[in-house]
Design a protein around this motif. Structure first.
Motif, PDB file in Angstrom:
ATOM      1  N   UNK A 269      24.545   7.596 -28.036  1.00 20.99           N
ATOM      2  CA  UNK A 269      24.965   8.680 -28.916  1.00 20.99           C
ATOM      3  C   UNK A 269      23.705   9.305 -29.508  1.00 20.99           C
ATOM      4  N   UNK A 270      23.273  10.467 -29.038  1.00 20.75           N
ATOM      5  CA  UNK A 270      22.018  11.050 -29.528  1.00 20.75           C
ATOM      6  C   UNK A 270      22.059  11.386 -31.012  1.00 20.75           C
ATOM      7  N   UNK A 271      23.253  11.529 -31.556  1.00 24.10           N
ATOM      8  CA  UNK A 271      23.337  11.829 -32.985  1.00 24.10           C
ATOM      9  C   UNK A 271      22.865  10.655 -33.846  1.00 24.10           C
ATOM     10  N   UNK A 272      22.959   9.452 -33.297  1.00 21.79           N
ATOM     11  CA  UNK A 272      22.435   8.301 -34.040  1.00 21.79           C
ATOM     12  C   UNK A 272      20.921   8.428 -34.231  1.00 21.79           C
ATOM     13  N   UNK A 273      20.255   8.976 -33.216  1.00 22.01           N
ATOM     14  CA  UNK A 273      18.813   9.221 -33.332  1.00 22.01           C
ATOM     15  C   UNK A 273      18.562  10.446 -34.209  1.00 22.01           C
ATOM     16  N   UNK A 274      19.335  11.494 -33.958  1.00 18.77           N
ATOM     17  CA  UNK A 274      19.138  12.765 -34.659  1.00 18.77           C
ATOM     18  C   UNK A 274      19.353  12.626 -36.164  1.00 18.77           C
ATOM     19  N   UNK A 275      20.526  12.193 -36.562  1.00 22.85           N
ATOM     20  CA  UNK A 275      20.819  12.117 -37.997  1.00 22.85           C
ATOM     21  C   UNK A 275      20.141  10.924 -38.662  1.00 22.85           C
ATOM     22  N   UNK A 276      19.905   9.867 -37.882  1.00 22.41           N
ATOM     23  CA  UNK A 276      19.246   8.701 -38.463  1.00 22.41           C
ATOM     24  C   UNK A 276      17.736   8.789 -38.475  1.00 22.41           C
ATOM     25  N   UNK A 277      17.190   9.836 -37.836  1.00 18.78           N
ATOM     26  CA  UNK A 277      15.733   9.984 -37.720  1.00 18.78           C
ATOM     27  C   UNK A 277      15.088   8.682 -37.239  1.00 18.78           C
ATOM     28  N   UNK A 278      15.692   8.094 -36.208  1.00 18.22           N
ATOM     29  CA  UNK A 278      15.189   6.835 -35.677  1.00 18.22           C
ATOM     30  C   UNK A 278      13.890   7.052 -34.900  1.00 18.22           C
ATOM     31  N   UNK A 279      13.037   6.069 -34.970  1.00 20.53           N
ATOM     32  CA  UNK A 279      11.799   6.063 -34.194  1.00 20.53           C
ATOM     33  C   UNK A 279      12.005   5.065 -33.058  1.00 20.53           C
ATOM     34  N   UNK A 280      12.059   5.565 -31.829  1.00 24.09           N
ATOM     35  CA  UNK A 280      12.383   4.729 -30.674  1.00 24.09           C
ATOM     36  C   UNK A 280      11.132   4.570 -29.815  1.00 24.09           C
ATOM     37  N   UNK A 281      10.763   3.320 -29.555  1.00 26.45           N
ATOM     38  CA  UNK A 281       9.571   3.047 -28.747  1.00 26.45           C
ATOM     39  C   UNK A 281       9.924   2.054 -27.643  1.00 26.45           C
ATOM     40  N   UNK A 282       9.011   1.907 -26.714  1.00 25.88           N
ATOM     41  CA  UNK A 282       9.118   0.892 -25.676  1.00 25.88           C
ATOM     42  C   UNK A 282       7.977  -0.095 -25.817  1.00 25.88           C
ATOM     43  N   UNK A 283       7.825  -0.919 -24.802  1.00 19.36           N
ATOM     44  CA  UNK A 283       6.700  -1.865 -24.779  1.00 19.36           C
ATOM     45  C   UNK A 283       6.480  -2.296 -23.343  1.00 19.36           C
ATOM     46  N   UNK A 284       5.257  -2.192 -22.881  1.00 16.24           N
ATOM     47  CA  UNK A 284       4.968  -2.520 -21.494  1.00 16.24           C
ATOM     48  C   UNK A 284       3.605  -3.193 -21.383  1.00 16.24           C
ATOM     49  N   UNK A 285       3.631  -4.445 -20.924  1.00 12.69           N
ATOM     50  CA  UNK A 285       2.390  -5.169 -20.645  1.00 12.69           C
ATOM     51  C   UNK A 285       1.561  -5.433 -21.903  1.00 12.69           C
ATOM     52  N   UNK A 286       0.311  -5.788 -21.686  1.00  9.24           N
ATOM     53  CA  UNK A 286      -0.607  -6.083 -22.780  1.00  9.24           C
ATOM     54  C   UNK A 286      -2.030  -5.818 -22.304  1.00  9.24           C
ATOM     55  N   UNK A 287      -2.883  -5.493 -23.240  1.00  4.39           N
ATOM     56  CA  UNK A 287      -4.299  -5.313 -22.942  1.00  4.39           C
ATOM     57  C   UNK A 287      -5.095  -6.559 -23.287  1.00  4.39           C
ATOM     58  N   UNK A 288      -6.400  -6.470 -23.068  1.00  5.80           N
ATOM     59  CA  UNK A 288      -7.266  -7.632 -23.292  1.00  5.80           C
ATOM     60  C   UNK A 288      -7.245  -8.096 -24.739  1.00  5.80           C
ATOM     61  N   UNK A 289      -7.251  -7.163 -25.676  1.00  8.77           N
ATOM     62  CA  UNK A 289      -7.279  -7.546 -27.088  1.00  8.77           C
ATOM     63  C   UNK A 289      -6.016  -8.309 -27.468  1.00  8.77           C
ATOM     64  N   UNK A 290      -4.866  -7.880 -26.949  1.00 14.92           N
ATOM     65  CA  UNK A 290      -3.611  -8.564 -27.255  1.00 14.92           C
ATOM     66  C   UNK A 290      -3.593  -9.969 -26.669  1.00 14.92           C
ATOM     67  N   UNK A 291      -4.105 -10.123 -25.451  1.00 16.67           N
ATOM     68  CA  UNK A 291      -4.114 -11.443 -24.817  1.00 16.67           C
ATOM     69  C   UNK A 291      -5.045 -12.398 -25.579  1.00 16.67           C
ATOM     70  N   UNK A 292      -6.191 -11.892 -25.958  1.00 18.46           N
ATOM     71  CA  UNK A 292      -7.137 -12.724 -26.696  1.00 18.46           C
ATOM     72  C   UNK A 292      -6.563 -13.134 -28.051  1.00 18.46           C
TER      73      UNK A 292
END
Length: 346
Positions: A277-300
């Motif tokens: 329901x796009x209105x949940x994003x629209x009226x809720x002003x939601x911030x939607x992100x993903x997550x994919x893999x990791x870099x060297x700093x995250x692994x360390x």
């Protein structure tokens, strides 16, 4: 040596192949452990094959002991326990140049295009060594703990996107290995309430032992109502989707407060589509992100958190299978009976 070879979509074969040797700039590791990822199950079921070379040794959550050191390699000694960042970024593309090497569009990956850890030995090529993708681990750690720095590094990358703040209420959908890592990390980041949603009684108990303040079976209770009752009707500040099921996305939006951060952390099958329901994003002003893999700093950072005892991955390692039983080990990991399965050389 023995190695588990990707022989095409849905095909994994244990074969005898030549043991690698370290040329200039390279390392050879005696594999300590390769923990099983949900992606390995998708590969075995034939659901994922894109980007994976036929004939490659599978396995990307890798730890091992330095066995052989090539000329010109410094900073390592035979016997060192090390962890490996599975992605070898190009460091030249648009994303690498802007500090997002985990999104590199020209990377090599262990277990995809570079021989991985489901073998007795693994070669660390010069490209990985030059890019700083091999990390010495605290010697008191087990090989499985070191291998589990890989998924924890990915969780840290996800947390950089959803940005938990002290006092937040966080909803985590799914109490598998990834959900349990997000549970621990969010308590460490200062979340006041961490709500874990999962149908499994045993998984919810484990989540509570790892810091969840509240748990819920979403098949028996209304999740949105449960979360809003705990937040004076607002909803969660952060929602992390840790199961790759499309129907959970709308559920996440419904349980989030206005202005919340929703993170689609889980990987979804290629054909998976979700009606939202796009209105949940629209009226809720939601911030939607993903997550994919990791870099060297995250692994360390992940290895440092594990070494300091701030994130408990040892409790996640519930079962071990020998390399000879690699298919059975990957299949067992998909049953949900354990949490994390490690494959180790015989």
């Amino acid at each position: 040596m023995k190695a588990a070879i990707f022989a095409g979509p849905g095909k994994l074969e244990l074969r005898d192949i030549e043991k690698p040797t370290a040329n200039r700039g390279e390392l050879v590791l005696k594999v300590g452990a390769n923990t099983v990822c949900g992606t390995d199950g998708r590969i075995l079921r034939g659901e994922k094959s894109a980007g994976i070379d036929v004939g490659v040794v599978l396995g990307h959550e890798i730890s091992g002991y330095v066995e052989e050191i090539g000329a010109g390699v410094e900073g390592f000694e035979v016997g060192d326990l090390v962890g490996i960042l599975p992605t070898i970024p190009c460091l030249e593309c648009y994303y690498c140049a802007r500090g997002a090497e985990h999104l590199c569009i020209d990377s090599d990956i262990f277990g995809y295009r570079v021989n991985g850890g489901l073998a007795e030995y693994v070669l660390i090529p010069e490209s990985a060594m030059k890019r700083g993708g091999v990390f010495k681990a605290a010697p008191h750690l087990t090989p499985a703990e070191v291998a589990l720095a890989e998924p924890l590094g990915c969780v840290l990358n996800g947390a950089d996107n959803y940005k938990t703040e002290v006092g937040d209420t966080v909803l985590i959908q799914g109490a598998g290995p990834i959900g349990l890592l997000h549970t621990q990390l969010n308590r460490l980041l200062g979340a006041e309430k961490v709500i874990v949603s999962d149908p499994s009684d045993s998984r919810r108990e484990i989540a509570e032992s790892m810091g969840a303040t509240h748990t819920i079976n979403p098949l028996e209770q209304d999740l949105t109502e449960f979360v809003k009752d705990l937040t004076d009707g607002r909803g969660a500040d952060v929602v992390v989707i840790c199961i790759g099921r499309g129907e959970l996305i709308n559920q996440a939006f419904q349980a989030a407060r206005k202005g919340a951060r929703v993170n689609a952390f889980a990987g979804f099958s290629k054909e998976a589509l979700a009606e939202i329901d796009p209105n949940l994003i629209h009226y809720g002003e939601l911030i939607v992100t993903g997550a994919s893999n990791a870099g060297r700093a995250s692994h360390e950072k992940a290895l440092a958190l594990i070494g300091a005892g701030l994130i408990d991955v040892k409790a996640l390692h519930t079962h071990t299978f020998p390399l000879d039983d690699v298919v059975e080990g990957i299949e067992f990991a998909q049953t949900g009976e354990g949490i994390k399965v490690a494959i180790v050389p015989n």
